[in-house]
Each structure stands twice: as C-alpha cells, then as structure tokens.
Design a protein around this motif. Structure first.
Motif, PDB file in Angstrom:
ATOM      1  N   UNK A  55       0.886  -1.161   0.000  1.00 37.60           N
ATOM      2  CA  UNK A  55       0.000   0.000   0.000  1.00 37.60           C
ATOM      3  C   UNK A  55       0.922   1.208   0.000  1.00 37.60           C
ATOM      4  N   UNK A  56       0.878   1.985  -1.048  1.00 41.02           N
ATOM      5  CA  UNK A  56       1.782   3.109  -1.226  1.00 41.02           C
ATOM      6  C   UNK A  56       1.121   4.404  -0.764  1.00 41.02           C
ATOM      7  N   UNK A  60       4.788  12.138   3.494  1.00 43.29           N
ATOM      8  CA  UNK A  60       4.162  12.908   4.569  1.00 43.29           C
ATOM      9  C   UNK A  60       2.665  12.935   4.310  1.00 43.29           C
ATOM     10  N   UNK A  61       1.905  12.609   5.324  1.00 43.15           N
ATOM     11  CA  UNK A  61       0.453  12.548   5.142  1.00 43.15           C
ATOM     12  C   UNK A  61       0.058  11.202   4.594  1.00 43.15           C
ATOM     13  N   UNK A  62      -1.095  11.139   4.002  1.00 38.30           N
ATOM     14  CA  UNK A  62      -1.555   9.871   3.443  1.00 38.30           C
ATOM     15  C   UNK A  62      -2.010   8.932   4.540  1.00 38.30           C
ATOM     16  N   UNK A  63      -3.287   8.842   4.735  1.00 34.98           N
ATOM     17  CA  UNK A  63      -3.874   8.042   5.807  1.00 34.98           C
ATOM     18  C   UNK A  63      -4.198   6.639   5.300  1.00 34.98           C
ATOM     19  N   UNK A  64      -3.957   5.647   6.135  1.00 34.21           N
ATOM     20  CA  UNK A  64      -4.328   4.271   5.827  1.00 34.21           C
ATOM     21  C   UNK A  64      -5.759   4.073   6.316  1.00 34.21           C
ATOM     22  N   UNK A  65      -6.654   3.702   5.418  1.00 31.01           N
ATOM     23  CA  UNK A  65      -8.071   3.536   5.768  1.00 31.01           C
ATOM     24  C   UNK A  65      -8.287   2.230   6.533  1.00 31.01           C
ATOM     25  N   UNK A  66      -9.453   2.122   7.142  1.00 30.58           N
ATOM     26  CA  UNK A  66      -9.816   0.885   7.846  1.00 30.58           C
ATOM     27  C   UNK A  66      -9.879  -0.289   6.864  1.00 30.58           C
ATOM     28  N   UNK A  69      -6.320  -1.323   6.195  1.00 28.60           N
ATOM     29  CA  UNK A  69      -5.790  -2.068   7.360  1.00 28.60           C
ATOM     30  C   UNK A  69      -6.323  -3.500   7.369  1.00 28.60           C
ATOM     31  N   UNK A  70      -7.597  -3.644   7.062  1.00 28.61           N
ATOM     32  CA  UNK A  70      -8.203  -4.973   7.026  1.00 28.61           C
ATOM     33  C   UNK A  70      -7.575  -5.876   5.979  1.00 28.61           C
ATOM     34  N   UNK A  71      -7.396  -5.336   4.779  1.00 31.58           N
ATOM     35  CA  UNK A  71      -6.763  -6.124   3.712  1.00 31.58           C
ATOM     36  C   UNK A  71      -5.335  -6.506   4.070  1.00 31.58           C
ATOM     37  N   UNK A  72      -4.569  -5.561   4.596  1.00 31.63           N
ATOM     38  CA  UNK A  72      -3.172  -5.828   4.955  1.00 31.63           C
ATOM     39  C   UNK A  72      -3.118  -6.938   6.007  1.00 31.63           C
ATOM     40  N   UNK A  85       4.116   1.408   2.577  1.00 26.02           N
ATOM     41  CA  UNK A  85       5.374   2.101   2.302  1.00 26.02           C
ATOM     42  C   UNK A  85       5.074   3.568   2.057  1.00 26.02           C
ATOM     43  N   UNK A  86       5.874   4.407   2.637  1.00 25.22           N
ATOM     44  CA  UNK A  86       5.722   5.855   2.482  1.00 25.22           C
ATOM     45  C   UNK A  86       6.743   6.345   1.464  1.00 25.22           C
ATOM     46  N   UNK A  87       6.275   6.561   0.258  1.00 23.30           N
ATOM     47  CA  UNK A  87       7.134   7.025  -0.832  1.00 23.30           C
ATOM     48  C   UNK A  87       7.724   5.869  -1.620  1.00 23.30           C
ATOM     49  N   UNK A  88       8.095   6.178  -2.857  1.00 25.98           N
ATOM     50  CA  UNK A  88       8.608   5.148  -3.760  1.00 25.98           C
ATOM     51  C   UNK A  88       9.936   4.585  -3.288  1.00 25.98           C
TER      52      UNK A  88
END
Length: 103
Positions: A55-56, A60-66, A69-72, A85-88
């Motif tokens: 999940x990319x 800075x910023x970029x929220x992981x949705x529920x 989180x469930x899929x991960x 991962x935060x950034x390429x």
C-alpha cells in the motif's frame, strides 16, 4: 532491475484508488473491484511469503483507511507479506529486501 530480479516482470499495480463518479464506481464494483486492496502486487514467493503487497502512501500525510488495514492484516494472515510504504524509495527498498530473501 529486471536483470537482477527477473520476477519484477510480474509486478503490477491494482487500480483501486481515486475518486469515481457513481456510475463508474458501480461498474467497477460489478467487475470485482474491492475497497482497500493494496496498490502494488508482486505475485512471487520469497522465503516464507507467497506474495508481496504494498500500500503506497505519500512520505508525509496519506492516511491508511480501515479497509486498507483490514486487507493488509488478512493478506499477512494467509502467508503474504503486506506492508505500507511511504514514498517510492521505501517501496523500492521493500521490494529489493523481499526479492533478495532478506525478510
């Protein structure tokens, strides 16, 4: 890096993100698109894992949705490696560790 890691031939994006109008969203749902599925898939086993999902997010910023989180969590439970991962650069490092057997 395909010369070093031929398995990269199989890496692909999962076009789940972005905002859609209602008609397009309904068509995608009918086709099997599911919210929260990670952005990148490398369907190649490595070590104890059966596949890598990323999940990319922005550095800075970029929220992981529920849903994400469930899929991960679900993918990790069934033997995949699923990470955020935060950034390429972080994603590239994760892919190299995965394919290099360093996980």
């Amino acid at each position: 890096n395909r010369g070093k890691y031929p398995a990269l031939e199989l890496i692909h994006a999962i076009p789940n993100g972005g905002s859609r109008n209602l008609i397009e969203a309904a068509h995608l749902k009918a086709q099997g698109v599911k919210p929260g599925v990670p952005d990148i898939c490398l369907p190649v086993p490595s070590g104890r894992f059966t596949a890598l999902y990323i999940e990319l997010k922005r550095r800075k910023g970029g929220r992981v949705s529920e849903e994400q989180r469930g899929w991960i969590a679900a993918l990790n439970r069934v033997g995949c490696r699923a990470v955020v991962c935060r950034g390429w650069d972080e994603a590239r490092e994760e892919i190299e560790r995965y394919l290099g057997g360093r996980l």
